[in-house]
Design a protein around this motif. Structure first.
Motif, PDB file in Angstrom:
ATOM      1  N   THR A   1      -6.814   0.069   6.599  1.00  0.00           N
ATOM      2  CA  THR A   1      -7.884  -0.904   6.339  1.00  0.00           C
ATOM      3  C   THR A   1      -7.337  -2.151   5.660  1.00  0.00           C
ATOM      4  OG1 THR A   1      -9.517   0.873   6.109  1.00  0.00           O
ATOM      5  CG2 THR A   1     -10.098  -1.275   5.193  1.00  0.00           C
ATOM      6  N   ALA A   2      -6.496  -1.952   4.653  1.00  0.00           N
ATOM      7  CA  ALA A   2      -5.905  -3.092   3.945  1.00  0.00           C
ATOM      8  C   ALA A   2      -5.025  -3.925   4.864  1.00  0.00           C
ATOM      9  CB  ALA A   2      -5.096  -2.591   2.742  1.00  0.00           C
ATOM     10  N   GLU A   3      -4.271  -3.253   5.716  1.00  0.00           N
ATOM     11  CA  GLU A   3      -3.396  -3.972   6.652  1.00  0.00           C
ATOM     12  C   GLU A   3      -4.209  -4.814   7.630  1.00  0.00           C
ATOM     13  OE1 GLU A   3      -1.167  -0.825   8.357  1.00  0.00           O
ATOM     14  OE2 GLU A   3      -0.160  -0.329   6.476  1.00  0.00           O
TER      15      GLU A   3
ATOM     16  N   LEU B   1      -1.244   4.813  -1.355  1.00  0.00           N
ATOM     17  CA  LEU B   1      -2.635   4.900  -0.916  1.00  0.00           C
ATOM     18  C   LEU B   1      -2.757   5.799   0.311  1.00  0.00           C
ATOM     19  CD1 LEU B   1      -3.741   1.150  -1.252  1.00  0.00           C
ATOM     20  CD2 LEU B   1      -3.974   2.998  -2.925  1.00  0.00           C
ATOM     21  N   PRO B   2      -3.909   6.434   0.496  1.00  0.00           N
ATOM     22  CA  PRO B   2      -4.105   7.273   1.688  1.00  0.00           C
ATOM     23  C   PRO B   2      -4.051   6.438   2.962  1.00  0.00           C
ATOM     24  CG  PRO B   2      -6.169   6.970   0.483  1.00  0.00           C
ATOM     25  CD  PRO B   2      -5.096   6.443  -0.402  1.00  0.00           C
TER      26      PRO B   2
ATOM     27  N   THR C   1       0.813  -1.219   0.000  1.00  0.00           N
ATOM     28  CA  THR C   1       0.000   0.000   0.000  1.00  0.00           C
ATOM     29  C   THR C   1       0.843   1.264   0.000  1.00  0.00           C
ATOM     30  OG1 THR C   1      -0.187  -0.140   2.416  1.00  0.00           O
ATOM     31  CG2 THR C   1      -1.971  -1.096   1.117  1.00  0.00           C
ATOM     32  N   THR C   2       1.988   1.220   0.700  1.00  0.00           N
ATOM     33  CA  THR C   2       2.852   2.407   0.676  1.00  0.00           C
ATOM     34  C   THR C   2       3.495   2.581  -0.699  1.00  0.00           C
ATOM     35  OG1 THR C   2       4.670   1.066   1.592  1.00  0.00           O
ATOM     36  CG2 THR C   2       3.366   2.366   3.140  1.00  0.00           C
TER      37      THR C   2
ATOM     38  N   TRP D   1      -5.975   6.019   5.588  1.00  0.00           N
ATOM     39  CA  TRP D   1      -7.137   5.243   6.024  1.00  0.00           C
ATOM     40  C   TRP D   1      -7.283   3.955   5.227  1.00  0.00           C
ATOM     41  CZ3 TRP D   1     -11.167   3.796   2.888  1.00  0.00           C
ATOM     42  CH2 TRP D   1     -11.300   4.464   1.673  1.00  0.00           C
ATOM     43  N   LEU D   2      -7.002   4.030   3.926  1.00  0.00           N
ATOM     44  CA  LEU D   2      -7.089   2.837   3.096  1.00  0.00           C
ATOM     45  C   LEU D   2      -5.931   1.888   3.390  1.00  0.00           C
ATOM     46  CD1 LEU D   2      -8.757   1.493   0.927  1.00  0.00           C
ATOM     47  CD2 LEU D   2      -7.452   2.735  -0.806  1.00  0.00           C
ATOM     48  N   ASP D   3      -4.788   2.471   3.684  1.00  0.00           N
ATOM     49  CA  ASP D   3      -3.606   1.697   4.055  1.00  0.00           C
ATOM     50  C   ASP D   3      -3.891   0.875   5.307  1.00  0.00           C
ATOM     51  OD1 ASP D   3      -0.868   0.901   4.161  1.00  0.00           O
ATOM     52  OD2 ASP D   3      -0.477   2.478   5.609  1.00  0.00           O
TER      53      ASP D   3
END
Length: 277
Positions: A118-120, A111-112, A106-107, A114-116
């Motif tokens: 959430t994905a984690e 990605l923003p 994600t980094t 909050w999305l980072d």
């Protein structure tokens, strides 16, 4: 000193930390796979958590899982606090692996936050539940993947929530203060991940102590007692006199000291509150 790279001395500290981490991983891997009778999944779990937690987790391995010469390993790991260490290590190995892989992706995608996060959370939970719990421990939980999945879901969800309640704030705070830590190619990214997993472990340990104590999670065990798949080499229950399949025996084996619904709900509330703090 620049805005994107504060604390220039930190890189030197991180180089020393990861040098010690490499030595720690080498030692734990050698000892676990050549001298320790623990289940293979726990051996890999210790190697992974030492990779993330460096000499701190190597010290935890020595204190809780490395029986002194002449002492039976089964007796050494019997105390509840050591069994809870095994449970928390199992949680940390699966969940942290998923979180770190997701964070690296994600980094890289930019990605923003909050999305980072959430994905984690989702990837960490999925990897911990589907791989480290249900897949690797299915033999201990009766040999059926679907049954192992059902038996593992609640304790893994509770443990994951508390682990993430410790890990995510560290990641968010430190990465927002140092933009260099937002990139997987930076030592600071891995330094943040290392610290975050250690904090997550410390926060998750008390819950794992409770989960093991009430029989919702397993602790450490050896192949000498449990067999290579984690299932006891001795029958836990006599065969029913009627010859019929007894599902209650399996339920008793997977949860020898079942928690009450009220206890599970209470711990669910506590973990949810921890995530919101």
């Amino acid at each position: 000193m620049t805005m994107s790279s504060p604390y220039p001395w930190l890189d030197t500290v991180l180089i020393a930390w990861f040098a010690l981490t490499a030595l720690s991983v080498a030692y734990v891997a050698w000892d676990a796979f050549t001298r320790n009778p623990e289940l293979r999944v726990m051996k890999w779990g210790w190697v992974l958590v030492t990779l993330y937690g460096g000499p701190v987790m190597a010290a935890a391995y020595v204190l809780s899982c490395q029986a002194p010469k002449g002492e039976q390993h089964e007796a050494f790991v019997q105390p509840l606090w050591k069994q809870a260490f095994g449970s928390a290590i199992h949680c940390m190995a699966g969940d942290a692996t998923g979180v770190i892989v997701a964070a690296a992706v994600t980094t890289a995608l930019g990605l923003p936050m909050w999305l980072d996060v959430t994905a984690e959370y989702l990837f960490g939970f999925a990897f911990g539940l589907l791989i480290f719990q249900a897949l690797f421990m299915r033999d201990m939980l009766g040999g059926s993947y679907s049954r192992a999945l059902r038996a593992s879901f609640v304790p893994e969800w509770l443990s994951m929530n508390v682990f993430m309640a410790g890990m995510i704030p560290v990641m968010v705070v430190l990465m927002s203060r140092d933009m260099a830590a937002m990139h997987a190619g930076s030592l600071r990214f891995w330094g943040v991940m290392s610290l975050a997993t250690l904090v997550g472990f410390a926060v998750a340990y008390p819950l794992n102590l409770w989960l093991v104590g009430v029989g919702l999670k397993h602790g450490m065990g050896t192949e000498r007692v449990l067999g290579h798949g984690g299932h006891s080499v001795q029958p836990e229950h006599p065969a029913p006199a009627t010859g019929a399949h007894d599902d209650s025996a399996m339920a008793d084996m997977t949860m020898p000291a079942k928690a009450t619904l009220a206890q599970i709900l209470a711990m669910t509330v506590i973990t949810c509150c921890g995530l919101m703090v």
